[in-house]
Design an enzyme around this catalytic site. Structure first.
Site, mmCIF file in Angstrom:
data_model
loop_
_atom_site.group_PDB
_atom_site.id
_atom_site.type_symbol
_atom_site.label_atom_id
_atom_site.label_comp_id
_atom_site.label_asym_id
_atom_site.label_seq_id
_atom_site.Cartn_x
_atom_site.Cartn_y
_atom_site.Cartn_z
ATOM 1 N N TYR A 1 0.739 -1.144 0.162
ATOM 2 C CA TYR A 1 0.065 -0.087 -0.007
ATOM 3 C C TYR A 1 0.795 1.071 0.085
ATOM 4 O O TYR A 1 0.588 2.097 -0.537
ATOM 5 C CB TYR A 1 -0.811 -0.121 1.115
ATOM 6 N N ASP B 1 -2.178 -33.860 7.652
ATOM 7 C CA ASP B 1 -3.216 -34.445 6.987
ATOM 8 C C ASP B 1 -2.435 -35.415 5.998
ATOM 9 O O ASP B 1 -1.279 -35.295 5.747
ATOM 10 C CB ASP B 1 -3.999 -33.843 5.720
#
Lengths: 536, 359
Positions: free
Chosen positions: B97, B241
């Site tokens: 920004y 996982d």
């Protein structure tokens, strides 16, 4: 037009009671008078073609003045004036007041006159639609102006002079004034369209046109020298047709068939003539007038089996590459023009020559259709575009290869103008309307070669243009960030921002120049080699 | 500025001065970065980490594809210098920004995806890491357990944070570990599993530190694991996982990532071991019915992993091939199919007790 001519002759001789008015009525679709718009255009064409031919015959740079005045709805007065040699008094009445007078039948010379049936038909059209006489002014340089007001006796096909005066006046030239029923339109196949196209292929002419709204248009001269006059030649025996041969046999002064062949035809010696006659098994002593139908057929068959030397090509007078380029540039202001005048070639014993010009970009419509202009012996062909061999050659060419947009086998789209010109002592038309060139393989081949040649030049130009645009874009990109780069560097190092910026700008200029030189060196060459491979 | 920071700023100035020199010598202004692609990644067998090879890439201004990036790089470098000098730290989003531009003609950056990779380029060009340039990412990941940390002037006891835990900041360099008492560190892929274990008081019962990566491992988390393992020699285990993505998360913690291979030495923890989920767990714990089918992208990713040198290991190959053959994957939270407490009471303790790990 041969058929009409034969028919008209027959009409004239055998059925004198049948009026030329009736003949005109029956054939008006072939003569260019089938509707009001085309009738007006045909009258303009007949007059302007005559004017240009007359000027060129005397080697005068043409100055043509055309005016169309609106008299009332669908009624106009047409004025056409030239600076040609004028017409000697004795011939005026016959030229304008007799159908088919002075038509060159077996005079083989490149001329505009092949279009239409002649100015006398316009006179007839004028009188049939308005009942008015046509007024002719002629100056032959003797200090006088001969003024004739005339019409045609539709029963006898003879001029009727209603009024004849002579006044004093300097210079030379012919002026014709006629009233006629017509319709004035703009756009495609309009009088303006015809005149503009005429101006392109006749760049040595100056044409002034006043339209029915009194608006003046100038199609100015851009070439100050007329092309050399085409030489008249005798017909060539190859591809001769029965009817023509029969007619020539009837009219010849030659005593026997062999001398008929050597004297009436182009470039045939006695040996070849004898060979033809022998092969046809026709008596060489036979008088030309006594040849039977069968013997004529045999001669034609024999000609086809005999090798003949090509006709001379000095009978052709093309417009010229530079001249066409100037014509296109002046009238349409494209940014790029390329042209070619091919070497003369021969189809069925007839010499012909193809010229082709392409204009791209500039004032041409970027979004719209391309413009296709066809010409035969410097005369624009405005009708029957789709059946014309010149159109077909354009459509059969893969223009995408040359950088244009084209959908399938169609006329390319985009800001482009094609001008194809065929020059010949005998332009082969598909029909009596004389608006479309017939598809002879020899002609198609020449046209395609012309298209390829100019297409390559166009491709080189378009590639260069694209490259230049890319380079410009590159330059812009580099330029865009220089200030920000310099600012950041100055912030970090504490050095002078402007100095860094100037340095970078100089460096950019030098680099761009280098790129320009390097790419141009070999890319043009590469394009040419690549496209030639593809064409093969 | 600290002495270290002065040196860092000097490196930035050197880069800019070198470019200015090139400009004055009529050269194409440029700097060199490491080519950050798979083809330039080497698996360092000795140290078991990913490092970059010698392939360099030149980024120059007068190159149509690089001009903008060149300009953007200098903007970031200048901003970084300014931030260091002002003793501030900016997030990568703030940096975007700050430099985005006025939008008058053309933005300096159109989105953060443009500025993020350039920050990494600069790291390799200058030889400073992002954190040293006072640029950080958003905090990601959390921690809980018997550890006391000092941040600024505050002392935080991570064992007294209820069930909330401590967010792991992007820059962990400023954190000081005051005290640590844990047998091992357990790194967990999903926030859900971390929550489950906290609720089961797993960290208290087993005296360990639980870290949640919450998906891809951030640099902060990797630095934190590195710090714990290297400063306190604590064993560390990963629990993800059972799919190629989970396995890759593990490999990133262990050997480093392809994109940040220049940082592996500071980010990788080769001693970490893998607990699960493995494909053999499916068989062993009878979890077949709670597996999920592989998607096309999953299969593609398996094939990619099989080609990575750091997965060229019989035990890992066995898992990947098994996964591909069965066409199934398993999530860590699928263990809940047994019972909520199963993972904390049975699965993990058993695995750790038996040292049932993958390398």
């Amino acid at each position: 037009m041969e058929k009409i001519q034969t028919r008209a002759d027959e009409l004239a001789k055998e059925h004198k009671e049948i009026s030329v008015a009736e003949f005109f009525e029956k054939n008006k679709h072939l003569l260019g008078y089938e509707n009001l718009q085309k009738s007006l255009l045909t009258c303009v064409r007949e007059a302007v073609d005559n004017a240009l031919d007359a000027c060129e015959e005397m080697n005068v740079l043409p100055d043509i003045y055309i005016e169309i005045k609106k008299i009332k709805e669908n009624r106009f007065k047409l004025i056409v004036e030239d600076n040609g040699p004028g017409i000697v008094k004795e011939h005026i009445a016959n030229i304008f007041g007799k159908l088919l007078y002075g038509s060159k039948f077996h005079k083989l010379q490149q001329s505009r006159g092949q279009q239409g049936i002649g100015i006398s038909a316009s006179v007839l059209y004028s009188q049939l639609t308005t009942g008015k006489d046509t007024k002719i002014y002629s100056k032959i340089g003797d200090g006088k102006v001969h003024i004739y007001e005339l019409h045609i006796d539709t029963k006898t096909n003879n001029p009727v002079i209603a009024k004849e005066t002579t006044i004093y006046g300097n210079g030379r030239g012919t002026r014709i004034e006629m009233e006629l029923k017509g319709k004035y339109m703009k756009g495609k196949r309009s009088v303006y369209d015809y005149l503009q196209q005429t101006a392109i292929m006749n760049p040595a002419s100056k044409i002034v046109f006043i339209d029915p709204n009194s608006k003046k248009y100038l199609f100015d001269r851009v070439v100050n020298k007329l092309a050399k006059r085409p030489k008249e030649i005798r017909p060539h025996l190859a591809g001769i047709e029965h009817g023509t041969l029969k007619k020539m046999l009837k009219l010849t002064k030659a005593r026997n068939i062999v001398s008929f062949i050597t004297t009436e035809f182009s470039r045939i010696g006695k040996t070849t003539a004898l060979e033809i006659v022998k092969k046809a098994e026709v008596d060489e002593k036979l008088s030309p007038k006594n040849l039977s139908f069968g013997e004529i057929e045999k001669i034609i068959d024999s000609v086809e089996k005999t090798k003949l030397s090509n006709p001379p090509t000095d009978c052709l007078s093309p417009v010229g590459e530079l001249q066409i380029e100037k014509g296109i540039k002046k009238e349409l202001h494209p940014e790029f023009v390329a042209t070619i005048t091919r070497k003369p070639s021969v189809y069925r014993g007839n010499p012909f020559q193809i010229e082709f010009g392409i204009g791209y970009g500039g004032d041409l419509d970027k979004e719209g259709q391309s413009i296709l202009m066809r010409f035969a012996n410097k005369v624009p062909l405005l009708y029957e575009q789709s059946s014309c061999a010149l159109t077909k050659a354009i459509m059969q060419t893969d223009w995408k290869r040359y950088g244009l947009s084209q959908t399938g086998s169609s006329i390319p789209t985009g800001p482009v103008i094609f001008a194809i010109h065929i020059v010949s002592v005998w332009v082969p038309y598909t029909s009596e309307g004389k608006e479309a060139v017939a598809s002879y393989p020899d002609i198609i081949k020449e046209v395609k070669l012309a298209l390829c040649d100019v297409g390559r030049k166009l491709l080189v130009y378009l590639s260069r243009k694209k490259r230049a645009a890319e380079l410009e874009e590159k330059k812009e990109t580099f330029k865009k960030y220089i200030s920000r780069v310099a600012t950041s560097l100055a912030e970090i190092t504490g050095k002078d921002k402007n100095e860094i910026e100037e340095k970078l700008k100089t460096e950019l200029e030098e680099r761009i120049e280098l790129i320009e030189v390097e790419t141009e060196k070999y890319e043009d060459l590469e394009i040419n080699n690549k496209i030639k491979e593809e064409e093969e | 500025m600290k002495e270290k920071e002065k040196q860092d700023v000097k490196k930035i100035i050197d880069l800019a001065e070198n470019i200015v020199k090139q400009i004055y010598a009529n050269q194409n202004p440029h700097y060199e970065i490491i080519q950050r692609s798979l083809s330039n990644v080497i698996f360092d067998e000795k140290n078991k980490i990913l490092i970059f090879g010698n392939k360099k890439q030149t980024r120059s201004y007068f190159n149509i594809n690089q001009a903008k990036k060149f300009m953007q790089s200098l903007l970031i470098v200048a901003k970084s210098k300014e931030v260091i000098e002002n003793s501030k730290t900016v997030t990568i989003r703030e940096l975007y920004y700050q430099l985005k531009g006025s939008g008058k003609k053309e933005n300096n950056f159109d989105n953060q995806k443009e500025s993020d990779p350039i920050i990494v380029d600069i790291e390799t060009a200058i030889g400073l890491i992002r954190e040293e340039m006072h640029i950080k990412a958003d905090d990601k990941g959390k921690l809980i357990g018997n550890i006391v940390i000092k941040s600024e002037k505050d002392i935080i006891d991570a064992s007294k944070l209820g069930r909330i835990g401590l967010p792991i900041p992007s820059i962990v360099e400023d954190l000081e570990i005051k005290k640590i008492d844990a047998k091992y560190v357990l790194v967990i892929e999903t926030s859900g599993m971390w929550d489950r274990l906290v609720e089961e008081k797993y960290h208290q019962k087993n005296n360990c530190i639980l870290i949640a990566t919450m998906g891809q491992v951030s640099r902060g988390v990797r630095r934190m694991i590195y710090k714990l393992v290297n400063e306190y020699k604590i064993p560390v285990y990963a629990f993800t996982d059972g799919d190629p993505w989970g396995y890759y998360i593990y490999s990133v913690i262990k050997c480093g990532s392809i994109a940040l291979a220049h940082e592996s030495r500071r980010l990788a923890t080769p001693s970490i071991k893998y607990i699960g989920m493995t494909m053999t767990d499916v068989e062993k714990y009878n979890l077949k019915k709670v597996t999920e089918p592989l998607k096309e992208v999953d299969v593609k990713r398996i094939d990619e992993l099989l080609k990575y040198p750091w997965f060229k290991n019989s035990q890992w190959e066995k898992q990947l091939i098994l996964m591909k053959e069965t066409g199934r994957r398993i999530e860590q939270q699928a263990l809940a199919s047994k019972s909520l407490g199963f993972v904390a009471e049975k699965y993990l303790p058993e695995k750790i007790k038996n040292q049932d790990f993958l390398p």
